[in-house]
Design a protein around this motif. Sequence first.
Motif, mmCIF file in Angstrom:
data_model
loop_
_atom_site.group_PDB
_atom_site.id
_atom_site.type_symbol
_atom_site.label_atom_id
_atom_site.label_comp_id
_atom_site.label_asym_id
_atom_site.label_seq_id
_atom_site.Cartn_x
_atom_site.Cartn_y
_atom_site.Cartn_z
ATOM 1 N N GLY A 23 41.298 40.668 37.879
ATOM 2 C CA GLY A 23 40.551 39.696 37.034
ATOM 3 C C GLY A 23 39.258 40.204 36.583
ATOM 4 N N SER A 24 38.611 40.674 37.481
ATOM 5 C CA SER A 24 37.275 41.313 37.055
ATOM 6 C C SER A 24 37.286 42.519 36.099
ATOM 7 N N SER A 26 39.625 42.595 33.780
ATOM 8 C CA SER A 26 39.998 41.919 32.589
ATOM 9 C C SER A 26 38.614 40.922 31.868
ATOM 10 N N GLN A 27 37.738 40.611 32.866
ATOM 11 C CA GLN A 27 36.505 40.028 32.245
ATOM 12 C C GLN A 27 35.495 41.136 32.084
ATOM 13 N N VAL B 126 30.499 33.194 34.292
ATOM 14 C CA VAL B 126 31.962 33.345 34.288
ATOM 15 C C VAL B 126 32.118 34.494 35.560
ATOM 16 N N ILE B 127 33.126 33.857 36.494
ATOM 17 C CA ILE B 127 33.507 34.940 37.738
ATOM 18 C C ILE B 127 34.439 35.994 36.971
ATOM 19 N N THR B 128 35.820 35.272 36.539
ATOM 20 C CA THR B 128 36.650 36.058 36.324
ATOM 21 C C THR B 128 37.599 35.772 35.272
ATOM 22 N N ARG B 129 38.570 36.522 34.966
ATOM 23 C CA ARG B 129 39.498 36.208 33.612
ATOM 24 C C ARG B 129 40.917 36.357 33.981
ATOM 25 N N VAL B 139 37.519 31.849 34.624
ATOM 26 C CA VAL B 139 37.162 30.930 35.926
ATOM 27 C C VAL B 139 35.566 30.880 35.998
ATOM 28 N N LYS B 173 38.449 26.194 35.685
ATOM 29 C CA LYS B 173 39.095 27.003 34.828
ATOM 30 C C LYS B 173 38.712 26.611 33.546
#
Lengths: 177, 283
Positions: A23-24, A26-27, B126-129, B139, B173
Amino acid sequence: MYRLSKLRFGFPIGLFLLLLLDGSISQSFSVQLFHYPSAMVSHLVVLWLVCGAIFEADQGEAYPMPLAVWAAIAGAVFDLYYTGIFGVYVFVFPVVIYVTRRLVLYIRPNFLSGLLIYFIDITIVEALGYLASRAIHLTTMSGSSFLVNTLGPTLAFNLAMFVILYFPIRWVYNWLK
Amino acid sequence: MQKFSFNRRLVIIIVCLIVSFALMTVSVTIRNKKSTPPLIQQFGNDIVGLVDRVVALPANGLSGSVSSISELLNTYQENQQLKQQVSELAQTKVRDQTLAKENKQLKKELKLNASLTDYTAVSAAVITRTPSSWQNQVVINKGSAAGVQKNMPVMSGSGLIGRIAEVNKTNSKVELITDNNDSANRFAVQITTKSGTTVNGVLSGYKSTTGQITMDNITTKAKLSKGDKVVTSGLGGVTPKGLYVGTVAKASGSDYGLATKLYITPATDLSSLNVVTVAVTKQ
């Protein structure tokens, strides 16, 4: 032997670290990874699982790990935390473990055959994820554009990651053992 | 014996498929109908979100420092342009303050407590995607504890970027308008044309090849031209009035030639989001 090794705690810690790192990445690199219309999806958690199965086969029977259970738990966290749709990756990740374990019976795992196995696994993850999303109307993407815009770039990115991370992960695994 | 084990495997596969579809259907239904996910899911998501903040901190810090170095290179030119804009902005801000004050007084006289334009802004990081190619979700680190509720609009920079899809206690989300599923980007919007007429409509999708939002089925005679501003209309739901969406890029006949189809250039860069604002309305 497995009960006494550091792997018992090290494997799940690595699993969740890579799950969250997906996730990190991707962000942080969303500009580069999700360059419309094509998308590269990072699957480091699958890499960790597949490497676990490959190195397990390498070691013989001495270190049997409950890989399918960990895969299901990782899939459940993935579903609840990332996508919000429960019931997709919680089944897909154990399928990946099952396929990998069947494949390493026929192919002696090393770096190159591992690359081949990982290619098949990523295709399974993406294809099943796509079919599930189509079934519940999360996406309207056509099959051909899925192949070109998602599967192709995702395979390229993840195989590159495999090439970079195979030896570091093997080192970590041998250290934990 | 061989036949028996084959049958058993087939049964396991079919049972897994049925359970999987049942679970997916249930979670989609909950997502569409309920305002919050089940308590156990909320609890799990809160814990994972807490751990994720620790993991995401160095990762996001690293990418932040990389981008700050690259931004340093064109700082001078940007500074020149920004200085000019700031002086204009000061003027607008003062005028905005005066108007807001006047508006408040007038509302008081009319005994009008909350109108469509009222909202409080809650900013979140934004924490994560979601690592997925079709679910464009991020998120964020604010949840129901900060007053965030499902379906509230989310903005970043100057424009609208999406809506809240799922609320937990400490994180939620956000479904971006680039997401093309059945419910992602249906915002009620309006366009004020150069001649002063207002055109209402609903956003209908996102065209990923050009990066433009589409708006279909407009049956107005008013002439829409390139550069007209699109803002939310505040009709039907929790979205307040007057959130900036983007500008009209192209107007063309729709697929069947009866109505007009609009292409809208989004006001914000939707691919890199770090800090977002949730528009919290009183209900």
